[in-house]
Write a protein that holds these residues in place. Structure first.
Motif, PDB file in Angstrom:
ATOM      1  N   LEU A  83       4.694  10.006   1.740  1.00  0.00           N
ATOM      2  CA  LEU A  83       4.377   8.824   0.947  1.00  0.00           C
ATOM      3  C   LEU A  83       5.348   8.662  -0.218  1.00  0.00           C
ATOM      4  O   LEU A  83       5.821   7.554  -0.505  1.00  0.00           O
ATOM      5  CB  LEU A  83       2.937   8.919   0.430  1.00  0.00           C
ATOM      6  CG  LEU A  83       1.831   8.712   1.465  1.00  0.00           C
ATOM      7  CD1 LEU A  83       0.464   8.952   0.839  1.00  0.00           C
ATOM      8  CD2 LEU A  83       1.899   7.301   2.056  1.00  0.00           C
ATOM      9  N   LYS A  84       5.662   9.766  -0.883  1.00  0.00           N
ATOM     10  CA  LYS A  84       6.612   9.692  -1.988  1.00  0.00           C
ATOM     11  C   LYS A  84       8.007   9.345  -1.486  1.00  0.00           C
ATOM     12  O   LYS A  84       8.755   8.603  -2.132  1.00  0.00           O
ATOM     13  CB  LYS A  84       6.627  11.013  -2.771  1.00  0.00           C
ATOM     14  CG  LYS A  84       5.472  11.163  -3.748  1.00  0.00           C
ATOM     15  CD  LYS A  84       5.720  12.265  -4.736  1.00  0.00           C
ATOM     16  CE  LYS A  84       4.774  12.183  -5.929  1.00  0.00           C
ATOM     17  NZ  LYS A  84       5.018  10.997  -6.770  1.00  0.00           N
ATOM     18  N   GLY A  85       8.372   9.893  -0.329  1.00  0.00           N
ATOM     19  CA  GLY A  85       9.671   9.581   0.243  1.00  0.00           C
ATOM     20  C   GLY A  85       9.793   8.122   0.646  1.00  0.00           C
ATOM     21  O   GLY A  85      10.835   7.488   0.448  1.00  0.00           O
ATOM     22  N   LEU A  86       8.722   7.552   1.197  1.00  0.00           N
ATOM     23  CA  LEU A  86       8.740   6.142   1.574  1.00  0.00           C
ATOM     24  C   LEU A  86       8.844   5.247   0.343  1.00  0.00           C
ATOM     25  O   LEU A  86       9.544   4.222   0.373  1.00  0.00           O
ATOM     26  CB  LEU A  86       7.478   5.799   2.366  1.00  0.00           C
ATOM     27  CG  LEU A  86       7.414   6.341   3.793  1.00  0.00           C
ATOM     28  CD1 LEU A  86       6.043   6.053   4.396  1.00  0.00           C
ATOM     29  CD2 LEU A  86       8.508   5.731   4.658  1.00  0.00           C
ATOM     30  N   ALA A  87       8.156   5.623  -0.746  1.00  0.00           N
ATOM     31  CA  ALA A  87       8.262   4.844  -1.982  1.00  0.00           C
ATOM     32  C   ALA A  87       9.692   4.860  -2.505  1.00  0.00           C
ATOM     33  O   ALA A  87      10.211   3.835  -2.971  1.00  0.00           O
ATOM     34  CB  ALA A  87       7.299   5.400  -3.030  1.00  0.00           C
ATOM     35  N   THR A  88      10.350   6.017  -2.417  1.00  0.00           N
ATOM     36  CA  THR A  88      11.753   6.108  -2.828  1.00  0.00           C
ATOM     37  C   THR A  88      12.644   5.258  -1.945  1.00  0.00           C
ATOM     38  O   THR A  88      13.546   4.557  -2.427  1.00  0.00           O
ATOM     39  CB  THR A  88      12.219   7.572  -2.788  1.00  0.00           C
ATOM     40  OG1 THR A  88      11.380   8.356  -3.630  1.00  0.00           O
ATOM     41  CG2 THR A  88      13.662   7.694  -3.260  1.00  0.00           C
ATOM     42  N   SER A 114       1.187  16.783  -6.449  1.00  0.00           N
ATOM     43  CA  SER A 114       0.791  16.664  -5.043  1.00  0.00           C
ATOM     44  C   SER A 114       1.843  17.207  -4.086  1.00  0.00           C
ATOM     45  O   SER A 114       1.536  17.464  -2.924  1.00  0.00           O
ATOM     46  CB  SER A 114       0.496  15.203  -4.704  1.00  0.00           C
ATOM     47  OG  SER A 114       1.643  14.397  -4.912  1.00  0.00           O
ATOM     48  N   THR A 115       3.071  17.393  -4.556  1.00  0.00           N
ATOM     49  CA  THR A 115       4.139  17.903  -3.686  1.00  0.00           C
ATOM     50  C   THR A 115       4.634  19.275  -4.132  1.00  0.00           C
ATOM     51  O   THR A 115       5.724  19.692  -3.741  1.00  0.00           O
ATOM     52  CB  THR A 115       5.320  16.912  -3.663  1.00  0.00           C
ATOM     53  OG1 THR A 115       5.786  16.687  -5.003  1.00  0.00           O
ATOM     54  CG2 THR A 115       4.911  15.587  -3.047  1.00  0.00           C
ATOM     55  N   LEU A 116       3.825  19.969  -4.916  1.00  0.00           N
ATOM     56  CA  LEU A 116       4.226  21.308  -5.348  1.00  0.00           C
ATOM     57  C   LEU A 116       4.108  22.303  -4.193  1.00  0.00           C
ATOM     58  O   LEU A 116       3.359  22.090  -3.239  1.00  0.00           O
ATOM     59  CB  LEU A 116       3.359  21.760  -6.522  1.00  0.00           C
ATOM     60  CG  LEU A 116       3.540  20.999  -7.845  1.00  0.00           C
ATOM     61  CD1 LEU A 116       2.583  21.533  -8.899  1.00  0.00           C
ATOM     62  CD2 LEU A 116       4.986  21.087  -8.329  1.00  0.00           C
ATOM     63  N   THR A 117       4.859  23.371  -4.297  1.00  0.00           N
ATOM     64  CA  THR A 117       4.830  24.402  -3.255  1.00  0.00           C
ATOM     65  C   THR A 117       3.548  25.231  -3.354  1.00  0.00           C
ATOM     66  O   THR A 117       2.973  25.405  -4.431  1.00  0.00           O
ATOM     67  CB  THR A 117       6.042  25.327  -3.389  1.00  0.00           C
ATOM     68  OG1 THR A 117       6.016  25.956  -4.678  1.00  0.00           O
ATOM     69  CG2 THR A 117       7.340  24.545  -3.251  1.00  0.00           C
ATOM     70  N   ILE A 141       0.836  -1.204   0.000  1.00  0.00           N
ATOM     71  CA  ILE A 141       0.000   0.000   0.000  1.00  0.00           C
ATOM     72  C   ILE A 141       0.868   1.251   0.000  1.00  0.00           C
ATOM     73  O   ILE A 141       0.639   2.196  -0.778  1.00  0.00           O
ATOM     74  CB  ILE A 141      -0.945  -0.010   1.220  1.00  0.00           C
ATOM     75  CG1 ILE A 141      -2.028  -1.080   1.048  1.00  0.00           C
ATOM     76  CG2 ILE A 141      -1.593   1.361   1.415  1.00  0.00           C
ATOM     77  CD1 ILE A 141      -2.916  -1.244   2.262  1.00  0.00           C
ATOM     78  N   VAL A 142       1.879   1.277   0.858  1.00  0.00           N
ATOM     79  CA  VAL A 142       2.750   2.454   0.946  1.00  0.00           C
ATOM     80  C   VAL A 142       3.476   2.680  -0.368  1.00  0.00           C
ATOM     81  O   VAL A 142       3.531   3.807  -0.886  1.00  0.00           O
ATOM     82  CB  VAL A 142       3.749   2.292   2.105  1.00  0.00           C
ATOM     83  CG1 VAL A 142       4.789   3.407   2.075  1.00  0.00           C
ATOM     84  CG2 VAL A 142       3.009   2.314   3.440  1.00  0.00           C
ATOM     85  N   TRP A 143       4.044   1.620  -0.938  1.00  0.00           N
ATOM     86  CA  TRP A 143       4.840   1.770  -2.160  1.00  0.00           C
ATOM     87  C   TRP A 143       3.963   2.183  -3.344  1.00  0.00           C
ATOM     88  O   TRP A 143       4.308   3.119  -4.075  1.00  0.00           O
ATOM     89  CB  TRP A 143       5.557   0.462  -2.466  1.00  0.00           C
ATOM     90  CG  TRP A 143       6.474   0.591  -3.648  1.00  0.00           C
ATOM     91  CD1 TRP A 143       7.708   1.175  -3.683  1.00  0.00           C
ATOM     92  CD2 TRP A 143       6.212   0.135  -4.975  1.00  0.00           C
ATOM     93  NE1 TRP A 143       8.233   1.109  -4.951  1.00  0.00           N
ATOM     94  CE2 TRP A 143       7.335   0.470  -5.767  1.00  0.00           C
ATOM     95  CE3 TRP A 143       5.144  -0.530  -5.576  1.00  0.00           C
ATOM     96  CZ2 TRP A 143       7.407   0.162  -7.119  1.00  0.00           C
ATOM     97  CZ3 TRP A 143       5.226  -0.836  -6.922  1.00  0.00           C
ATOM     98  CH2 TRP A 143       6.355  -0.490  -7.686  1.00  0.00           C
ATOM     99  N   LEU A 144       2.843   1.496  -3.523  1.00  0.00           N
ATOM    100  CA  LEU A 144       1.976   1.808  -4.659  1.00  0.00           C
ATOM    101  C   LEU A 144       1.394   3.217  -4.542  1.00  0.00           C
ATOM    102  O   LEU A 144       1.314   3.954  -5.533  1.00  0.00           O
ATOM    103  CB  LEU A 144       0.849   0.779  -4.768  1.00  0.00           C
ATOM    104  CG  LEU A 144       1.263  -0.612  -5.268  1.00  0.00           C
ATOM    105  CD1 LEU A 144       0.097  -1.571  -5.175  1.00  0.00           C
ATOM    106  CD2 LEU A 144       1.776  -0.526  -6.700  1.00  0.00           C
ATOM    107  N   THR A 145       0.970   3.593  -3.332  1.00  0.00           N
ATOM    108  CA  THR A 145       0.417   4.932  -3.144  1.00  0.00           C
ATOM    109  C   THR A 145       1.451   5.997  -3.463  1.00  0.00           C
ATOM    110  O   THR A 145       1.163   6.982  -4.153  1.00  0.00           O
ATOM    111  CB  THR A 145      -0.086   5.108  -1.704  1.00  0.00           C
ATOM    112  OG1 THR A 145      -1.023   4.084  -1.396  1.00  0.00           O
ATOM    113  CG2 THR A 145      -0.755   6.469  -1.537  1.00  0.00           C
ATOM    114  N   GLY A 146       2.675   5.814  -2.970  1.00  0.00           N
ATOM    115  CA  GLY A 146       3.725   6.780  -3.246  1.00  0.00           C
ATOM    116  C   GLY A 146       4.088   6.870  -4.712  1.00  0.00           C
ATOM    117  O   GLY A 146       4.361   7.960  -5.230  1.00  0.00           O
ATOM    118  N   ARG A 147       4.089   5.723  -5.400  1.00  0.00           N
ATOM    119  CA  ARG A 147       4.433   5.721  -6.823  1.00  0.00           C
ATOM    120  C   ARG A 147       3.334   6.302  -7.691  1.00  0.00           C
ATOM    121  O   ARG A 147       3.613   6.915  -8.736  1.00  0.00           O
ATOM    122  CB  ARG A 147       4.723   4.293  -7.275  1.00  0.00           C
ATOM    123  CG  ARG A 147       5.911   3.648  -6.607  1.00  0.00           C
ATOM    124  CD  ARG A 147       7.217   4.284  -6.995  1.00  0.00           C
ATOM    125  NE  ARG A 147       7.513   4.080  -8.399  1.00  0.00           N
ATOM    126  CZ  ARG A 147       8.578   4.590  -9.017  1.00  0.00           C
ATOM    127  NH1 ARG A 147       9.416   5.346  -8.350  1.00  0.00           N
ATOM    128  NH2 ARG A 147       8.777   4.365 -10.303  1.00  0.00           N
TER     129      ARG A 147
END
Length: 276
Positions: A68-73, A36-39, A24-30
């Motif tokens: 979430l993106k950091g965890l996927a990385t 979604s992470t823009l300033t 779940i964590v990996w797929l969501t982050g990918r």
């Protein structure tokens, strides 16, 4: 108590929960879009709320999305590093079975790497490889193989004394053929568990060297970068910048640890049933 009478059942349950959480964590982050992470300077330094569960940082970026993106990385780096370390351990373990001289040399190499402090060698290699995702994954792989290589070597020595191995030698089979055809299939379960147990160390060390500025680039939403940046704002009371990204990281690491332990339990109970 009944729950202790069937360790295989509980290993399957906890292992399945670990796989589901990691997936779940990996797929969501990918799958999260880059937007979604823009300033958003209008939403700077917001405390956790329903709109932003992990709050926002000094640039208005949603910390939940960044985490979430950091965890996927981190999972991606852990996968590359663990597989690389497992491959090195497998090659050296198979080579150790080729003869006494090779076994002595490989044992010396393993002891040499184990004598060097883990984080010191990791920082040095990450600096040499120039950081970035490939450099960090390669540095972690080159420092996380010795313990698994020692286990593989011990398995190879035990298999080398088996009767069917002696029969293969008498039939004129080469050492390479014996290692690949007769020994390798017995090593796959042990190697798979070992690679899974490398995962949590790889993820934590990726976050550590990224936190020190020697890992992934600042443009990538890695957990180490998030935690490093948050240190400058803890004194201002923005505790959520470090707490919320760090907690899921520990949960992911724990999930890999539980998964590896569950597979080890299943392998052990399976072996005992075969013996019985």
């Amino acid at each position: 108590m009944p729950r202790f009478r069937n360790p295989r059942k509980w290993a399957l349950i906890w292992g399945s929960l670990g796989v589901i959480w990691i997936a779940i964590v990996w797929l969501t982050g990918r799958l999260l879009p880059a937007e979604s992470t823009l300033t958003s300077l209008m939403d700077r330094n917001l405390a956790p709320s329903w709109a932003h569960p992990f709050g926002t940082d000094w640039l208005g970026r949603d910390m939940f999305m960044r985490t979430l993106k950091g965890l996927a990385t981190s999972i991606q780096v852990g996968l590359l590093a663990a597989c690389g370390g497992g491959f090195i351990a497998l090659v050296l373990g198979l080579a150790a079975a080729s003869g006494k001289t090779a076994d002595r040399v490989i044992s010396w190499i393993i002891d040499l790497f184990l004598s060097v402090p883990h984080l010191v060698s990791l920082v040095m290699l990450a600096f040499v490889f120039g950081g970035g995702l490939p450099g960090v994954a390669l540095a972690i792989a080159l420092t996380h193989w010795p313990n698994l290589a020692r286990i593989v070597r011990a398995e190879m020595i035990q298999l080398r004394s088996a009767e069917y191995i002696h029969i293969s030698h008498r039939l004129g089979h080469s050492r390479i053929r014996i290692a690949l055809q007769h020994m390798l299939p017995h090593l796959i379960p042990q190697l798979f568990v070992g690679v899974l147990l490398i995962f949590p160390h790889a993820i934590l060390h990726e976050a550590a060297i990224t936190f020190l500025g020697l890992g992934l680039s600042a443009q990538q939403p890695a957990i180490g970068i998030i935690l490093s940046e948050s240190m400058r704002y803890l004194s201002a009371g923005m505790w959520w910048l470090a707490f919320f990204p760090g907690l899921p990281l520990l949960l992911v690491v724990r999930a890999f640890d539980v998964l590896g332990g569950s597979l080890k339990t299943l392998k052990g109970t399976g072996s005992s049933r075969e013996v019985g």
